[in-house]
Design an enzyme around this catalytic site. Structure first.
Site: not given
Length: 385
Positions: A33, A35, A67, A121-122, A125, A157, A169, A219
């Site tokens: 994480e 990294t 959607s 957090g999965l 997007s 993105e 991701d 962040y």
């Protein structure tokens, strides 16, 4: 009716043609994480929470996207690919990358929906972008390599959603393999697979249900603190370009010259990179106790040295420490909310979920959501049986 069947029936009802179906998974990150932006290693895996998409050409210059989750249709043309607000950017952004790269698209229809929990957090997007990329490549017979699709998703993105994300991701969602974790070198993009043979254990995600507003500013601050550490090390070791190039001993020798906070941030990143390598060895040896111990150490570093945890996440991890049915636990993602990742004995899963949910409700007054997840293949065509 299953979700893919619902996508198909909605497509037939709205657009009157048989769709090509795509299944695109979310992802977890087992360890590694913060990294990625330090050119280090990560160890993600695709999971069995999906976005399903249906596509068909419509013989026009117009693209109609529906959607299921938002119960909303958006329309755009391939001549006007400019960012808007909301979910449509993830679709338009990928189409814009294709057009910019010289691929010829025509008007198309798309219906999509999924069961990836939003805000946990999965990487819903990334799953959507990958699904759009592979869907358009298949629909128009473009034969685009998967690694190029990953890069188009990332750039979409950046350009359309305005999020300067790393590549992990999209990479994990697209390149995942069943019962395999993917170790990605964020500098070279070299990758290797490692077996995830859990035996009597399973992955269980505990969604804290919180998202503290510190996340974005913290962040950026962590990135800057890492940059400060690299700059000081570079003054003594000019060949160093990122924390990836620094070992613990080098950093220790410069401790007196670094602000205490910067030293702790850099120490965490160096140790976490090492934990990713050691965790892969544990997986290869099917040593889940050792792997679980690395999860706990990762959380300790994220909480104490990198300081991106929060009381809710710390509570969820600490609750598991003395439970024999849990081999390991840690916060997952950028921090200040989201999920913990837990390695739990299958036989005790329901009991564990009930116990930790009650304790969390009692402590924070929040209803905990828990998800069992399995490691699966990445984005691909889906065929109804």
């Amino acid at each position: 009716m299953s979700l893919p069947q619902l996508i198909r029936s909605t497509f037939l009802e709205k657009y009157g043609s048989e769709p090509l179906l795509i299944r695109s998974p979310g992802r977890i990150n087992l360890i590694g994480e913060h990294t990625d932006y330090n050119e280090g290693f990560v160890l993600p895996a695709a999971i069995d929470k999906y976005i399903y998409l249906g596509f068909a050409k419509n013989a026009s210059g117009t693209c109609r996207i529906y959607s299921l989750d938002f119960e909303e249709e958006q329309i755009f043309t391939l001549e006007e690919l400019k960012p808007r607000n909301g979910w449509i950017n993830f679709v338009m952004g990928v189409a814009a990358q294709f057009v910019g790269a010289g691929y010829v698209l025509e008007g198309f229809d798309c219906v999509f929906g999924g069961d990836i929990p939003i805000g946990a957090g999965l990487s819903s997007s990334a799953a959507l972008e990958n699904g759009v990329g592979l869907g358009l490549s298949e629909l128009f017979a473009l034969r685009i390599e998967k690694l190029d699709l990953v890069r188009y998703s990332q750039q979409a993105e950046h350009d359309f959603a305005g999020v300067k994300c790393g590549i992990m991701d999209m990479f994990a969602s697209m390149m995942g393999k069943k019962e395999q974790a993917l170790r990605l070198d964020c500098r070279s993009l070299d990758f290797a697979y490692f077996p995830v043979d859990l035996g009597n254990y399973q992955w269980l995600l505990c969604d804290s249900g919180v998202s503290h507003s510190l996340a974005d500013s913290a962040y950026n601050k962590r990135r800057e603190e890492c940059r400060q550490g690299v700059a000081l090390v570079q003054a003594h070791h000019p060949n160093v370009s990122s924390l990836r190039d620094v070992d613990a001993e080098q950093l220790k020798l410069l401790k007196d010259q670094l602000p205490g906070t910067v030293f702790r941030r850099c120490s965490y990143v160096i140790q976490e990179n090492e934990r990713v390598i050691q965790s892969c060895e544990a997986l290869e040896q099917n040593d889940l106790d050792r792997f679980g111990a690395y999860l706990y150490r990762s959380h300790e570093g994220l909480s104490q040295d990198y300081e991106v945890s929060c009381p809710e996440l710390d509570f969820l991890v600490d609750f598991t420490r003395d439970l024999s049915e849990v081999a390991g636990s840690r916060m997952m993602g950028g921090g200040f909310g989201g999920c913990t990742l837990n390695l739990v004995k299958k036989s005790a899963s329901q009991f564990f979920t009930e116990k930790i949910s009650a304790a969390y409700q009692n402590r924070f007054g929040i209803q905990l959501k828990a998800y069992e997840v399995n490691v699966v293949d990445g984005t691909k065509r889906h065929f109804l049986h």
